[in-house]
Design an enzyme around this catalytic site. Structure first.
Site, short mmCIF file in Angstrom:
data_model
loop_
_atom_site.label_atom_id
_atom_site.label_comp_id
_atom_site.label_asym_id
_atom_site.label_seq_id
_atom_site.Cartn_x
_atom_site.Cartn_y
_atom_site.Cartn_z
N LYS A 176 0.82 -1.21 0.00
CA LYS A 176 0.00 0.00 0.00
C LYS A 176 0.86 1.27 0.00
CE LYS A 176 -2.13 0.22 3.87
NZ LYS A 176 -2.09 1.30 4.82
N ARG A 228 -9.55 3.70 10.42
CA ARG A 228 -9.29 2.27 10.60
C ARG A 228 -10.49 1.55 11.19
NH1 ARG A 228 -3.24 2.11 12.34
NH2 ARG A 228 -2.31 1.55 10.36
N ARG A 262 10.99 -14.33 5.95
CA ARG A 262 11.95 -13.24 5.77
C ARG A 262 13.16 -13.43 6.68
NH1 ARG A 262 9.81 -7.18 5.94
NH2 ARG A 262 9.67 -7.55 8.17
N ARG A 290 13.89 -11.43 12.22
CA ARG A 290 13.57 -10.34 13.14
C ARG A 290 12.51 -10.80 14.11
NH1 ARG A 290 12.15 -5.19 9.85
NH2 ARG A 290 10.25 -5.61 11.00
N ARG A 346 -1.26 -9.68 14.41
CA ARG A 346 -1.35 -8.37 13.77
C ARG A 346 -2.41 -8.36 12.66
NH1 ARG A 346 3.21 -5.41 10.76
NH2 ARG A 346 4.44 -7.27 11.12
#
Ligand SMILES: [Zn+2]
Length: 220
Positions: free
Chosen positions: A15, A90, A133, A166, A177
């Site tokens: 986005k 939101r 990742r 990470r 999330r």
């Protein structure tokens, strides 16, 4: 021609890249609410100071304060030809607040001047991207075990350092999330759809393709 562009999409959906491109193309500001709030706090603005008092207490900044900060930003000269909103609204409550802000400014309104662009992507794809990742702690290069793996498993191509995951890339954090995101955004999707201003874009595509689709959707 629409003037108010509302971007809805999960973190990692690309986005950000598209909002920047659109802002450049239309020469209108890209208003990212998170950055706007931080800037107001840094600059010690009236509402920035109030916002900081809540953050310091570990509390959420009330919607009324956020609304005032946004209203203040939207009345600036550079917003006269339109703007892109990213990160706000939101929730339905925030969408109602945005409606009130626009009504009180009296320049644009949601129904006629706004378009909500929903970045449609299966969040499972985003979870997989995140958990695959790896990054190099020394030079910062980012790898993806599936789409962009290092030549030697777990070691950086550039500096040969052992790659790390990470902490916030782990699956549990990622899923939580996205769950929060879906819970908040699903009603908003319906809200804008009923208002007749919702447009959908397939976000599981290459960046250039998303951009072409975005331009087509907006008749640019
Ligand atoms: Zn490296």
């Amino acid at each position: 021609m629409k003037k108010v562009f509302i971007f809805l999409g999960p973190p990692g959906s690309g986005k950000g890249t598209q909002t920047s491109r659109l802002a450049d193309k239309l020469s209108i500001p890209h208003i990212d609410t998170g950055s706007l709030l931080r800037k107001n706090i840094q600059d010690n603005t009236e509402y920035g100071i109030i916002a900081k008092s809540y953050i310091d207490k570990g509390q959420l900044v009330p919607l009324e304060v956020v609304s005032n900060i946004i209203k203040d930003r939207l009345t600036k000269d550079d917003c006269s030809q339109g703007y892109i909103l990213d990160g706000f609204p939101r929730s339905i409550e925030q969408a109602e607040a945005l409606k009130d802000i626009l009504d009180s400014i009296g320049k644009f309104n949601l129904k006629d001047d706004a378009v909500a662009i929903y970045f449609n992507i299966d969040t499972e794809i985003l979870v997989q991207r995140l958990i695959n990742r790896r990054s190099c702690p020394k030079c910062g290069t980012i790898y993806n075990l599936i789409s962009n793996p290092p030549k030697i498993m777990d070691y950086c191509d550039i500096c040969d350092t052992k790659l790390v995951t990470r902490k916030d890339d782990n699956e549990k954090t990622a899923r939580a999330r996205f769950e929060t995101y879906e819970k908040e955004t699903a009603p908003l999707y319906e809200y804008f759809k009923q208002m007749g201003i919702l447009k959908e874009i397939e976000a599981d595509n290459p960046i250039s393709e998303i951009w072409e689709n975005l331009k087509a959707i907006l008749s640019l």
